[in-house]
Enzyme design. Structure first.
Site, mmCIF file in Angstrom:
data_model
loop_
_atom_site.group_PDB
_atom_site.id
_atom_site.type_symbol
_atom_site.label_atom_id
_atom_site.label_comp_id
_atom_site.label_asym_id
_atom_site.label_seq_id
_atom_site.Cartn_x
_atom_site.Cartn_y
_atom_site.Cartn_z
ATOM 1 N N ASP A 13 -21.262 -38.330 -34.086
ATOM 2 C CA ASP A 13 -21.611 -36.894 -34.517
ATOM 3 C C ASP A 13 -22.640 -36.743 -35.281
ATOM 4 O O ASP A 13 -22.856 -36.007 -35.997
ATOM 5 C CB ASP A 13 -20.198 -36.134 -35.153
ATOM 6 C CG ASP A 13 -18.813 -36.625 -34.363
ATOM 7 O OD1 ASP A 13 -18.925 -36.130 -33.107
ATOM 8 O OD2 ASP A 13 -17.854 -36.951 -34.993
ATOM 9 N N LYS A 16 -26.967 -37.370 -31.747
ATOM 10 C CA LYS A 16 -27.785 -38.097 -30.574
ATOM 11 C C LYS A 16 -28.451 -37.251 -29.410
ATOM 12 O O LYS A 16 -29.317 -37.596 -28.870
ATOM 13 C CB LYS A 16 -26.813 -39.214 -29.933
ATOM 14 C CG LYS A 16 -26.513 -40.183 -30.981
ATOM 15 C CD LYS A 16 -25.750 -41.444 -30.304
ATOM 16 C CE LYS A 16 -24.311 -40.849 -29.921
ATOM 17 N NZ LYS A 16 -23.143 -40.573 -31.030
ATOM 18 N N GLY A 40 -18.651 -36.372 -27.645
ATOM 19 C CA GLY A 40 -19.581 -34.942 -27.229
ATOM 20 C C GLY A 40 -20.855 -34.909 -27.989
ATOM 21 O O GLY A 40 -21.045 -35.379 -29.189
ATOM 22 N N HIS A 41 -21.901 -34.244 -27.235
ATOM 23 C CA HIS A 41 -23.132 -33.922 -27.735
ATOM 24 C C HIS A 41 -23.379 -32.375 -27.948
ATOM 25 O O HIS A 41 -22.907 -31.855 -26.610
ATOM 26 C CB HIS A 41 -24.116 -34.694 -27.037
ATOM 27 C CG HIS A 41 -24.195 -36.114 -26.771
ATOM 28 N ND1 HIS A 41 -23.896 -36.734 -28.086
ATOM 29 C CD2 HIS A 41 -24.407 -36.971 -25.912
ATOM 30 C CE1 HIS A 41 -24.182 -38.071 -27.555
ATOM 31 N NE2 HIS A 41 -24.418 -38.069 -26.421
ATOM 32 N N GLN A 223 -20.067 -42.276 -28.907
ATOM 33 C CA GLN A 223 -19.677 -42.916 -30.196
ATOM 34 C C GLN A 223 -20.561 -43.396 -31.115
ATOM 35 O O GLN A 223 -21.929 -42.828 -30.983
ATOM 36 C CB GLN A 223 -18.510 -43.672 -29.866
ATOM 37 C CG GLN A 223 -17.279 -43.127 -29.257
ATOM 38 C CD GLN A 223 -17.220 -43.102 -27.883
ATOM 39 O OE1 GLN A 223 -17.810 -44.070 -27.074
ATOM 40 N NE2 GLN A 223 -16.855 -41.945 -27.374
ATOM 41 N N THR A 238 -13.308 -47.130 -30.969
ATOM 42 C CA THR A 238 -13.280 -46.722 -29.870
ATOM 43 C C THR A 238 -12.947 -48.216 -28.698
ATOM 44 O O THR A 238 -12.745 -49.228 -29.228
ATOM 45 C CB THR A 238 -14.437 -45.966 -29.053
ATOM 46 O OG1 THR A 238 -14.139 -45.387 -27.668
ATOM 47 C CG2 THR A 238 -15.584 -46.709 -28.839
#
Length: 428
Positions: A13, A16, A40-41, A223, A238
């Protein structure tokens, strides 16, 4: 032209997607090489917000070819939901390419992920329940389903039968759930086959040829460093390699082709899910960072745990990834603070640690050693050069750069593409 790896330097988070967007027209290919729709982005373009979960953020850049590499696990329902949503907003998704060797997330792994987390109770890992971990486990156990299997129904059925022979035993006898029928899984997956077929390619060959032709290829991690299955805060990680080396195994491009490694570091720290977090704040300041920074998960909507920036983590990310450049995001969130603590070391039972402790137990008990830096009150969202920043904001960046051991090339001072200060070119 270069092959560039883009990674998160903390627990994810960090922004990126914005960094990918900043490189924009300079990039010909953007490759997602690990993870699935468990992260997510969020990207803001011309005031419009886009939340991507499975698609590479290059999907939003005209002329760029987005690639889902072999290291990704793909939930086809999510893939086509995202494609359809972008198409409805006028985004061209026709250039998307998917590796024939990427693994698929079948429905039974989503079920197993959710029931296992519930079963673990207080020992849960904080997964998103989207079947990511079980699908990577299948991959390593060699009972996984790959994209290419969709195009041979006989092979697809045989693989699903083999997997369900084991998984139904677990679902029925351990979790008291109904057995999952082979036919329902086969039929669901086959509904996507013909739509997916034109997108599928040997992506390793595609990317190798692109680099030979002088194209610029950006490898985008899902991640982040401390969520890497080998190098993160295990077991609260992850199920894939989110560090720079994962770009090679997750794409089929060898390490000798990589030119630069860009790491994204938020000006403070956040984490979603369970696991140790030395600088976490459980007070009003933690709430302030969360509220001002809008720290809620792109994929899950969960409130993120917030804390001060951790330079020990930054140094570790530099070393593990071979970082050449950092992008610091959300510096504007710190505006208005009288002083800003920066974690420079840990105290573990009276012993100072300037680097990440070897033992997970020690990291769990680490107490931050802080250095206090003076804050600033001026609005920095309109700053476009480093010299525009208040002196104390400049000093914060310069001190952080010293502590993490790699240059900070770009500073984000707001959510939009334009709210950026470039100190050095990310391309060289």
């Amino acid at each position: 032209m270069p092959a560039i790896v883009l990674v998160g330097a903390q627990w994810g988070d960090e922004g990126k997607g914005k960094a990918t967007d900043l490189l924009g027209s300079s990039v010909d290919y953007v490759v997602k090489f690990n993870g699935g729709n468990n992260a997510g982005h969020t990207i803001v373009i011309d005031g419009e917000k886009y939340a991507l979960h499975l698609l590479p953020s290059g999907i939003l850049t005209p002329g760029c070819t987005p690639v889902i590499g072999n290291g990704v696990v793909v939930d086809l329902s999510v893939l086509f939901e995202e494609i359809d949503a972008l198409n409805a907003r006028g985004v061209d998704t026709s250039r998307l390419v998917v590796s024939a060797n990427a693994h698929l997330i079948p429905s039974y792994n989503r079920v197993l992920d959710k029931v296992t987390e519930r079963f673990l109770g207080s020992r849960r890992l904080g997964t998103t329940g989207r079947g990511i971990g079980p699908t990577y486990a299948d991959k390593m156990s060699r009972i996984g389903i790959r994209v290419q299997d969709l195009f041979d129904e006989k092979i697809l059925r045989a693989k699903i039968e083999g997997a369900l022979d084991i998984k139904n035993q677990v679902l029925v006898k351990i979790y008291n759930r109904r057995a999952i029928e082979v036919d329902e899984v086969v039929e669901e997956l086959l509904t996507y086959a013909e739509r997916l077929r034109p997108m599928v390619a040997d992506t390793g060959l595609l990317l190798s040829n692109a680099l030979d032709e002088g194209k610029t290829v950006l490898f985008e991690a899902g991640q982040a460093t401390l969520l890497d299955v080998d190098h993160g805060t295990y077991p609260f990680v992850t199920s894939s390699n989110a560090t720079s080396a994962g770009a090679c195994t997750g794409s089929g491009v060898p390490p000798t082709r990589i030119d630069r490694v860009i790491a994204i570091l938020k000006a403070y720290s956040t984490r979603v899910g369970e696991g140790p977090f030395p600088t976490e704040l459980h007070d009003e300041m933690g709430d302030r960072l969360r509220d001002v920074g809008a720290e809620f998960g792109t994929t899950t909507g969960r409130p993120r745990r917030c804390g001060w920036v951790d330079a020990v983590v930054g140094r570790y990310a530099t070393r593990v990834n071979g970082v050449t450049d950092f992008v610091v995001t959300k510096l504007d969130v710190l505006t208005g603070l009288e002083t800003i603590p920066v974690c420079v070391a840990y105290d573990v039972n009276g012993v100072r640690h300037d680097e990440m402790p070897v033992s997970q137990s020690d990291f769990h008990h680490a107490v931050p050693v802080y250095e206090e830096l003076p804050g600033w009150s001026e609005d920095i969202s309109g700053c476009r050069t480093f010299e525009d920043l208040p002196v104390n904001a400049q000093r914060y960046i310069e001190r952080l750069e010293e502590l993490i051991g790699a240059r900070i090339s770009t500073v984000g001072v707001g959510p939009g593409r334009e709210a950026t200060i470039e100190r050095h070119s990310l391309l060289g």
